[in-house]
Write a protein that holds these residues in place. Sequence first.
Motif, short mmCIF file in Angstrom:
data_model
loop_
_atom_site.label_atom_id
_atom_site.label_comp_id
_atom_site.label_asym_id
_atom_site.label_seq_id
_atom_site.Cartn_x
_atom_site.Cartn_y
_atom_site.Cartn_z
N PHE A 118 44.94 39.73 39.96
CA PHE A 118 45.00 41.11 40.41
C PHE A 118 43.58 41.60 40.68
CE2 PHE A 118 48.62 40.49 37.55
CZ PHE A 118 49.67 40.96 38.32
N VAL B 61 41.60 45.44 41.19
CA VAL B 61 41.70 46.90 41.15
C VAL B 61 40.34 47.47 41.54
CG1 VAL B 61 42.16 48.95 39.73
CG2 VAL B 61 43.40 46.81 39.28
N MET B 62 40.31 48.22 42.64
CA MET B 62 39.05 48.82 43.11
C MET B 62 38.65 49.98 42.20
SD MET B 62 38.04 47.14 45.80
CE MET B 62 36.85 48.25 46.59
N GLY C 44 41.02 52.76 43.02
CA GLY C 44 42.30 52.59 42.33
C GLY C 44 43.27 51.69 43.07
N GLN C 45 42.99 51.40 44.32
CA GLN C 45 43.92 50.52 45.06
C GLN C 45 43.91 49.14 44.42
OE1 GLN C 45 43.43 51.00 49.25
NE2 GLN C 45 45.11 49.60 49.78
N ALA C 46 45.11 48.57 44.31
CA ALA C 46 45.25 47.32 43.56
C ALA C 46 46.20 46.38 44.31
CB ALA C 46 45.80 47.60 42.17
N TYR C 47 45.99 45.09 44.12
CA TYR C 47 46.88 44.13 44.74
C TYR C 47 46.91 42.85 43.93
CZ TYR C 47 42.47 42.45 46.79
OH TYR C 47 41.20 42.00 46.96
N MET C 48 47.94 42.05 44.18
CA MET C 48 48.10 40.76 43.50
C MET C 48 48.06 39.65 44.54
SD MET C 48 50.55 38.15 42.49
CE MET C 48 52.24 38.76 42.33
N GLN D 108 52.14 52.61 43.72
CA GLN D 108 51.44 51.87 44.79
C GLN D 108 52.29 50.72 45.32
OE1 GLN D 108 47.46 50.37 44.28
NE2 GLN D 108 46.74 52.23 43.31
N GLN D 109 52.97 50.06 44.39
CA GLN D 109 53.75 48.87 44.77
C GLN D 109 54.85 48.71 43.74
OE1 GLN D 109 51.44 45.26 45.36
NE2 GLN D 109 53.23 43.93 45.21
N ILE E 170 56.29 42.74 40.39
CA ILE E 170 55.33 43.63 39.74
C ILE E 170 55.54 45.08 40.17
CG2 ILE E 170 53.56 41.83 39.54
CD1 ILE E 170 52.09 43.14 41.88
N ILE F 223 52.89 48.54 40.41
CA ILE F 223 51.54 49.07 40.27
C ILE F 223 51.60 50.58 40.40
CG2 ILE F 223 49.19 49.09 41.17
CD1 ILE F 223 49.66 46.29 42.30
N ARG G 250 49.36 54.33 39.74
CA ARG G 250 48.17 55.09 39.36
C ARG G 250 48.61 56.29 38.54
NH1 ARG G 250 42.79 57.11 42.30
NH2 ARG G 250 42.39 58.90 40.97
N VAL H 19 43.79 49.50 33.75
CA VAL H 19 42.40 49.47 34.19
C VAL H 19 41.93 50.91 34.37
CG1 VAL H 19 40.77 48.71 35.97
CG2 VAL H 19 42.76 47.29 35.43
N LEU I 183 39.84 53.95 35.67
CA LEU I 183 39.07 54.24 36.88
C LEU I 183 37.85 55.10 36.59
CD1 LEU I 183 41.92 54.85 39.47
CD2 LEU I 183 40.65 52.76 38.98
N ILE J 190 44.89 52.68 36.37
CA ILE J 190 45.89 51.89 37.08
C ILE J 190 46.67 51.09 36.05
CG2 ILE J 190 46.30 50.04 38.76
CD1 ILE J 190 45.25 52.70 39.96
N ILE K 290 49.48 48.04 35.77
CA ILE K 290 50.16 46.95 36.47
C ILE K 290 51.18 46.35 35.52
CG2 ILE K 290 49.93 44.70 37.60
CD1 ILE K 290 46.98 45.46 38.19
N LEU L 178 54.40 34.76 39.08
CA LEU L 178 52.96 34.51 39.25
C LEU L 178 52.78 33.00 39.29
CD1 LEU L 178 51.40 37.10 36.77
CD2 LEU L 178 52.13 37.41 39.13
#
Lengths: 107, 107
Positions: free
Chosen positions: A43, A45-46, A68-72, B14-15, B20, B22, B24, B45, B47, B92, B94, B102
């Motif tokens: 993952f 996480v910005m 806060g943008q996040a991705y896997m 977010q997702q 998963i 995600i 905020r 996480v 921020l 964040i 997740i 995964l």
Amino acid sequence: MAFTCTIPAVATLQQDDEAIRITRWDFEPGAVTGWHSHGWPYFVVMLVDGTLRIHDGEKATDVPLVQGQAYMRQAGIQHDVMNGSPHPIAFIEIEVKQPAALKQLAA
Amino acid sequence: MAFTCTIPAVATLQQDDEAIRITRWDFEPGAVTGWHSHGWPYFVVMLVDGTLRIHDGEKATDVPLVQGQAYMRQAGIQHDVMNGSPHPIAFIEIEVKQPAALKQLAA
């Protein structure tokens, strides 16, 4: 081929055990991770707004992201990552070495 | 019993897919998530710098954290989470619904 820039991104390890590894990455403008392969799913996480410039070995793609943008992503990805922003950026990377160590509740 | 504060933390999805989710979470000072149970293992996480005040049903514990600090918890946790800081905070979350999704590299 990846980026030719030689400013290194700075990795700060937060946690590293059998199950997961958590790393903070700090990039000056133009800094790069260097070419690398991901052996585990992970993952990102910005921590701030910023543009990741991703080189896949053939071409570079700019990916603008917000705080806060996040991705896997799954294991197996190979790339070089540059800070394509005109300011420093940072993100958190969480690598999952042992997905089975993430325990579910009994059904 | 959990916190009696009624300022709600604000969740922004977010997702959310089979593997998963995600989210905020934004908290004004004193805002709370409300009492909840975690059905899946999850990562947090931060921020920004901030103090999470965690109520486990019996007592509250302040956990000071810095921007980018991250941790993993297993499924089964029940608690209420308050922003114990004098300023807004955000993190964040997740959640890993299907750890088996995964994918590792073949050995």
